[in-house]
Write a protein that holds these residues in place. Sequence first.
Motif, PDB file in Angstrom:
ATOM      1  N   MET A   1       0.848  -1.190   0.000  1.00  0.00           N
ATOM      2  CA  MET A   1       0.000   0.000   0.000  1.00  0.00           C
ATOM      3  C   MET A   1       0.888   1.246   0.000  1.00  0.00           C
ATOM      4  N   ASP A   2       0.589   2.187  -0.892  1.00  0.00           N
ATOM      5  CA  ASP A   2       1.417   3.368  -1.092  1.00  0.00           C
ATOM      6  C   ASP A   2       1.217   4.362   0.058  1.00  0.00           C
ATOM      7  N   LEU A   3       2.293   4.613   0.821  1.00  0.00           N
ATOM      8  CA  LEU A   3       2.193   5.524   1.958  1.00  0.00           C
ATOM      9  C   LEU A   3       1.918   6.958   1.510  1.00  0.00           C
ATOM     10  N   ALA A   4       2.382   7.318   0.334  1.00  0.00           N
ATOM     11  CA  ALA A   4       2.083   8.660  -0.180  1.00  0.00           C
ATOM     12  C   ALA A   4       0.591   8.829  -0.409  1.00  0.00           C
ATOM     13  N   ALA A   5      -0.074   7.767  -0.905  1.00  0.00           N
ATOM     14  CA  ALA A   5      -1.514   7.823  -1.116  1.00  0.00           C
ATOM     15  C   ALA A   5      -2.253   7.891   0.223  1.00  0.00           C
ATOM     16  N   LEU A   6      -1.751   7.138   1.212  1.00  0.00           N
ATOM     17  CA  LEU A   6      -2.362   7.195   2.536  1.00  0.00           C
ATOM     18  C   LEU A   6      -2.234   8.603   3.134  1.00  0.00           C
ATOM     19  N   ALA A   7      -1.082   9.245   2.914  1.00  0.00           N
ATOM     20  CA  ALA A   7      -0.888  10.602   3.408  1.00  0.00           C
ATOM     21  C   ALA A   7      -1.869  11.572   2.755  1.00  0.00           C
ATOM     22  N   VAL A   8      -2.170  11.360   1.485  1.00  0.00           N
ATOM     23  CA  VAL A   8      -3.154  12.204   0.798  1.00  0.00           C
ATOM     24  C   VAL A   8      -4.521  12.047   1.452  1.00  0.00           C
ATOM     25  N   LEU A   9      -4.915  10.826   1.759  1.00  0.00           N
ATOM     26  CA  LEU A   9      -6.208  10.599   2.407  1.00  0.00           C
ATOM     27  C   LEU A   9      -6.251  11.281   3.768  1.00  0.00           C
ATOM     28  N   VAL A  10      -5.203  11.120   4.565  1.00  0.00           N
ATOM     29  CA  VAL A  10      -5.165  11.708   5.903  1.00  0.00           C
ATOM     30  C   VAL A  10      -5.248  13.226   5.827  1.00  0.00           C
ATOM     31  N   GLU A  11      -4.480  13.827   4.947  1.00  0.00           N
ATOM     32  CA  GLU A  11      -4.475  15.283   4.848  1.00  0.00           C
ATOM     33  C   GLU A  11      -5.762  15.811   4.221  1.00  0.00           C
ATOM     34  N   THR A  12      -6.350  15.042   3.323  1.00  0.00           N
ATOM     35  CA  THR A  12      -7.627  15.452   2.729  1.00  0.00           C
ATOM     36  C   THR A  12      -8.717  15.498   3.797  1.00  0.00           C
ATOM     37  N   ALA A  22      -2.922  18.773  -0.997  1.00  0.00           N
ATOM     38  CA  ALA A  22      -1.778  18.922  -1.903  1.00  0.00           C
ATOM     39  C   ALA A  22      -0.827  20.013  -1.413  1.00  0.00           C
ATOM     40  N   ARG A  23      -1.383  21.129  -0.935  1.00  0.00           N
ATOM     41  CA  ARG A  23      -0.537  22.209  -0.417  1.00  0.00           C
ATOM     42  C   ARG A  23       0.277  21.742   0.775  1.00  0.00           C
ATOM     43  N   ARG A  24      -0.346  21.010   1.675  1.00  0.00           N
ATOM     44  CA  ARG A  24       0.366  20.544   2.863  1.00  0.00           C
ATOM     45  C   ARG A  24       1.477  19.565   2.503  1.00  0.00           C
ATOM     46  N   LEU A  25       1.226  18.728   1.505  1.00  0.00           N
ATOM     47  CA  LEU A  25       2.185  17.688   1.135  1.00  0.00           C
ATOM     48  C   LEU A  25       3.197  18.158   0.098  1.00  0.00           C
ATOM     49  N   ARG A  26       3.042  19.396  -0.361  1.00  0.00           N
ATOM     50  CA  ARG A  26       3.945  19.967  -1.361  1.00  0.00           C
ATOM     51  C   ARG A  26       3.924  19.176  -2.663  1.00  0.00           C
ATOM     52  N   ILE A  27       2.729  18.793  -3.092  1.00  0.00           N
ATOM     53  CA  ILE A  27       2.557  18.126  -4.379  1.00  0.00           C
ATOM     54  C   ILE A  27       1.473  18.868  -5.154  1.00  0.00           C
ATOM     55  N   THR A  28       1.316  18.539  -6.428  1.00  0.00           N
ATOM     56  CA  THR A  28       0.296  19.203  -7.227  1.00  0.00           C
ATOM     57  C   THR A  28      -1.068  18.583  -6.941  1.00  0.00           C
ATOM     58  N   PRO A  29      -2.155  19.344  -7.125  1.00  0.00           N
ATOM     59  CA  PRO A  29      -3.490  18.766  -6.956  1.00  0.00           C
ATOM     60  C   PRO A  29      -3.728  17.564  -7.861  1.00  0.00           C
ATOM     61  N   MET A  30      -3.165  17.597  -9.052  1.00  0.00           N
ATOM     62  CA  MET A  30      -3.331  16.466  -9.976  1.00  0.00           C
ATOM     63  C   MET A  30      -2.685  15.205  -9.408  1.00  0.00           C
ATOM     64  N   THR A  31      -1.499  15.361  -8.818  1.00  0.00           N
ATOM     65  CA  THR A  31      -0.826  14.205  -8.210  1.00  0.00           C
ATOM     66  C   THR A  31      -1.632  13.680  -7.033  1.00  0.00           C
ATOM     67  N   ALA A  32      -2.168  14.587  -6.195  1.00  0.00           N
ATOM     68  CA  ALA A  32      -2.983  14.155  -5.069  1.00  0.00           C
ATOM     69  C   ALA A  32      -4.213  13.388  -5.537  1.00  0.00           C
ATOM     70  N   THR A  33      -4.870  13.877  -6.581  1.00  0.00           N
ATOM     71  CA  THR A  33      -6.053  13.204  -7.127  1.00  0.00           C
ATOM     72  C   THR A  33      -5.692  11.819  -7.644  1.00  0.00           C
ATOM     73  N   ARG A  34      -4.564  11.725  -8.336  1.00  0.00           N
ATOM     74  CA  ARG A  34      -4.138  10.431  -8.892  1.00  0.00           C
ATOM     75  C   ARG A  34      -3.822   9.430  -7.783  1.00  0.00           C
ATOM     76  N   LEU A  35      -3.122   9.874  -6.744  1.00  0.00           N
ATOM     77  CA  LEU A  35      -2.765   8.970  -5.651  1.00  0.00           C
ATOM     78  C   LEU A  35      -4.006   8.474  -4.917  1.00  0.00           C
ATOM     79  N   LEU A  36      -4.965   9.377  -4.680  1.00  0.00           N
ATOM     80  CA  LEU A  36      -6.180   8.964  -3.983  1.00  0.00           C
ATOM     81  C   LEU A  36      -6.991   7.993  -4.833  1.00  0.00           C
ATOM     82  N   ALA A  37      -7.074   8.253  -6.132  1.00  0.00           N
ATOM     83  CA  ALA A  37      -7.802   7.347  -7.022  1.00  0.00           C
ATOM     84  C   ALA A  37      -7.150   5.974  -7.045  1.00  0.00           C
ATOM     85  N   ALA A  38      -5.815   5.933  -7.037  1.00  0.00           N
ATOM     86  CA  ALA A  38      -5.108   4.652  -7.036  1.00  0.00           C
ATOM     87  C   ALA A  38      -5.368   3.885  -5.747  1.00  0.00           C
ATOM     88  N   LEU A  39      -5.437   4.615  -4.617  1.00  0.00           N
ATOM     89  CA  LEU A  39      -5.724   3.962  -3.340  1.00  0.00           C
ATOM     90  C   LEU A  39      -7.134   3.385  -3.334  1.00  0.00           C
TER      91      LEU A  39
END
Length: 293
Positions: A1-12, A22-39
């Motif tokens: 399980m991708d910890l980066a995707a889990l971090a997106v869920l927690v911060e969301t 995305a702002r908190r994790l210093r990633i783009t909104p598109m990357t956050a959306t992709r990681l959450l969808a993959a999770l």
Amino acid sequence: MDLAALAVLVETASAGSLAGAARRLRITPMTATRLLAALEHELGVRLVQRTTRSLSLTAEGQAFLPHAQALVEGEAVALASLRGTAAGASGLLRLTASLAFGRQVVAPLAVEFMRANPEVKIDLLLTDSLVDIVAEGIDLAVRIADLADSSLIAKRLADNPRLLVASPAYIDRFGVPTELAGLQRHECLTVSASSHWDFRSGDMSRRIKVLGRFTANSIDAIHEACRGGLGIANLSHWDVQQDLKEGALVSISLADAYPEPLSIWAVYPSRRMVPAKVRLFIDALSGHLKPRG
């Protein structure tokens, strides 16, 4: 399980939006959306309900969130154990404090802290408004107040005695009050949100209404107005000690009362898995605030 995707869920869940996460994790909104969808695809359930106006966790998302938080926090602890205690703090530390205290105390301390911990980055938000540290992704708030009950964790760091002060020019023109009741005949400089000051009189607390032509939402502005001779201010000792030494301000003592002292607090979101960067900064601030013998 991708910890980066889990971090997106927690911060969301905390921020209430993917953009905020995305702002908190210093990633783009598109990357956050992709990681959450993959999770969601990996788990085979929808974790977040999205509409054009809002975002909320589904029942499955609510059930899974504590496990995601534990995994993300576990990763932080594991990495810290590999670095060892000698390695000190690391990562981005987001702080908030009031304008005056932040400028005079927190910002200089942050410089020292970053020198001692070269792997730390600091983002310091100075404001006299009350910040929702959970919604804003703040790791640590330094507050000077009587704290209201909340779900946040607060650690008392030091006393915060206050003084009534005025400029020599004001005193020459208007004199000084000698008792609490006399304050109501003077120009008092207050914050915009409150026209009352709190005092201790013996074992009792007393709150009195004070009036003046100048109010402000900033302690710095009140301090400057006081130095300029506009009236009497009720300010923290750390804020006026240099002016008292230089004679720019004079302390006013009342025979029957003194300003109610406050406390300086470190406030953070959770007691669980407090990051080393937060613990070490709290320790540094606590040590800095200890009275010098």
